[in-house]
Design a protein around this motif. Structure first.
Motif, PDB file in Angstrom:
ATOM      1  N   ARG A  21      57.543   6.219  38.868  1.00  0.00           N
ATOM      2  CA  ARG A  21      58.753   7.034  38.851  1.00  0.00           C
ATOM      3  C   ARG A  21      58.402   8.454  39.252  1.00  0.00           C
ATOM      4  NH1 ARG A  21      62.291   5.977  33.699  1.00  0.00           N
ATOM      5  NH2 ARG A  21      63.786   6.937  35.077  1.00  0.00           N
ATOM      6  N   THR A  24      59.854  14.292  36.495  1.00  0.00           N
ATOM      7  CA  THR A  24      61.119  14.884  36.077  1.00  0.00           C
ATOM      8  C   THR A  24      61.032  16.381  35.936  1.00  0.00           C
ATOM      9  OG1 THR A  24      60.502  14.483  33.796  1.00  0.00           O
ATOM     10  CG2 THR A  24      61.886  12.825  34.848  1.00  0.00           C
ATOM     11  N   CYS A  32      69.970  17.130  35.776  1.00  0.00           N
ATOM     12  CA  CYS A  32      69.670  15.721  35.494  1.00  0.00           C
ATOM     13  C   CYS A  32      70.937  14.984  35.086  1.00  0.00           C
ATOM     14  CB  CYS A  32      68.666  15.602  34.356  1.00  0.00           C
ATOM     15  SG  CYS A  32      67.043  16.247  34.728  1.00  0.00           S
ATOM     16  N   TYR A  41      68.135   7.164  29.672  1.00  0.00           N
ATOM     17  CA  TYR A  41      67.131   7.778  30.535  1.00  0.00           C
ATOM     18  C   TYR A  41      67.746   8.938  31.310  1.00  0.00           C
ATOM     19  CZ  TYR A  41      69.421   4.872  34.058  1.00  0.00           C
ATOM     20  OH  TYR A  41      70.348   4.283  34.865  1.00  0.00           O
ATOM     21  N   TYR A  42      66.879   9.727  31.937  1.00  0.00           N
ATOM     22  CA  TYR A  42      67.279  10.855  32.765  1.00  0.00           C
ATOM     23  C   TYR A  42      66.988  10.538  34.221  1.00  0.00           C
ATOM     24  CZ  TYR A  42      67.606  13.969  28.714  1.00  0.00           C
ATOM     25  OH  TYR A  42      67.962  14.570  27.543  1.00  0.00           O
ATOM     26  N   GLU A  43      67.922  10.892  35.104  1.00  0.00           N
ATOM     27  CA  GLU A  43      67.699  10.847  36.547  1.00  0.00           C
ATOM     28  C   GLU A  43      67.728  12.294  37.027  1.00  0.00           C
ATOM     29  OE1 GLU A  43      70.681   8.555  38.503  1.00  0.00           O
ATOM     30  OE2 GLU A  43      70.090   6.684  37.544  1.00  0.00           O
ATOM     31  N   CYS A  44      66.586  12.884  37.239  1.00  0.00           N
ATOM     32  CA  CYS A  44      66.501  14.295  37.631  1.00  0.00           C
ATOM     33  C   CYS A  44      66.300  14.391  39.136  1.00  0.00           C
ATOM     34  CB  CYS A  44      65.372  14.986  36.876  1.00  0.00           C
ATOM     35  SG  CYS A  44      65.618  14.978  35.100  1.00  0.00           S
ATOM     36  N   ARG A  45      67.389  14.245  39.885  1.00  0.00           N
ATOM     37  CA  ARG A  45      67.309  14.331  41.337  1.00  0.00           C
ATOM     38  C   ARG A  45      68.524  15.019  41.948  1.00  0.00           C
ATOM     39  NH1 ARG A  45      67.823   7.884  42.679  1.00  0.00           N
ATOM     40  NH2 ARG A  45      68.087   7.361  40.509  1.00  0.00           N
ATOM     41  N   TYR A  46      69.108  15.933  41.218  1.00  0.00           N
ATOM     42  CA  TYR A  46      70.305  16.624  41.685  1.00  0.00           C
ATOM     43  C   TYR A  46      70.051  18.126  41.755  1.00  0.00           C
ATOM     44  CZ  TYR A  46      72.173  12.116  40.456  1.00  0.00           C
ATOM     45  OH  TYR A  46      72.374  10.771  40.373  1.00  0.00           O
ATOM     46  N   CYS A  52      75.801  16.112  40.745  1.00  0.00           N
ATOM     47  CA  CYS A  52      75.534  15.188  39.642  1.00  0.00           C
ATOM     48  C   CYS A  52      76.833  14.578  39.114  1.00  0.00           C
ATOM     49  CB  CYS A  52      74.797  15.925  38.537  1.00  0.00           C
ATOM     50  SG  CYS A  52      74.479  14.933  37.080  1.00  0.00           S
ATOM     51  N   SER A  55      77.955  11.457  40.757  1.00  0.00           N
ATOM     52  CA  SER A  55      77.226  10.253  40.355  1.00  0.00           C
ATOM     53  C   SER A  55      77.591   9.807  38.945  1.00  0.00           C
ATOM     54  CB  SER A  55      75.721  10.499  40.420  1.00  0.00           C
ATOM     55  OG  SER A  55      75.327  10.715  41.747  1.00  0.00           O
ATOM     56  N   ASN A  66      68.077  20.311  33.636  1.00  0.00           N
ATOM     57  CA  ASN A  66      66.815  19.602  33.484  1.00  0.00           C
ATOM     58  C   ASN A  66      66.048  20.158  32.286  1.00  0.00           C
ATOM     59  OD1 ASN A  66      64.281  18.454  33.765  1.00  0.00           O
ATOM     60  ND2 ASN A  66      64.330  18.548  35.993  1.00  0.00           N
TER      61      ASN A  66
END
Length: 87
Positions: A21, A24, A32, A41-46, A52, A55, A66
């Motif tokens: 992965r 982060t 995130c 979980y965290y999706e830190c891609r913004y 964000c 999504s 984040n």
């Protein structure tokens, strides 16, 4: 023959492993998506809250700053100076 079998097994195991992965704590992505469910979980891609929010729409999720970057940016010296006057 046994060495060839073990080598084949080792290569198959390594190639079947899941990809790692992404980190982060990358300051390039300050926002995130915190997803809730069976696995939280965290999706830190913004790069922005608006990106964000697109999504997160329709999902059990919310956009947050984040937490890994926010804690890393605060310098330890600043924390010491802030509390020094209280004693």
């Amino acid at each position: 023959m046994r060495i060839l079998l073990l080598a084949t097994l080792a290569i198959g195991t390594v190639s079947a492993a899941a990809p790692a992965r992404s980190q982060t704590n990358d300051p390039s992505y300050p926002v995130c998506l915190h997803v809730y469910g069976k696995a939280t979980y965290y999706e830190c891609r913004y790069t922005s809250l608006a990106q964000c929010a697109g999504s997160a729409s329709g999902r059990a999720a919310q956009c947050v700053l984040n937490p890994y970057v926010a804690n890393a940016l605060e310098s330890p010296r600043w924390r010491q100076r802030r509390y020094r006057g209280a004693y």
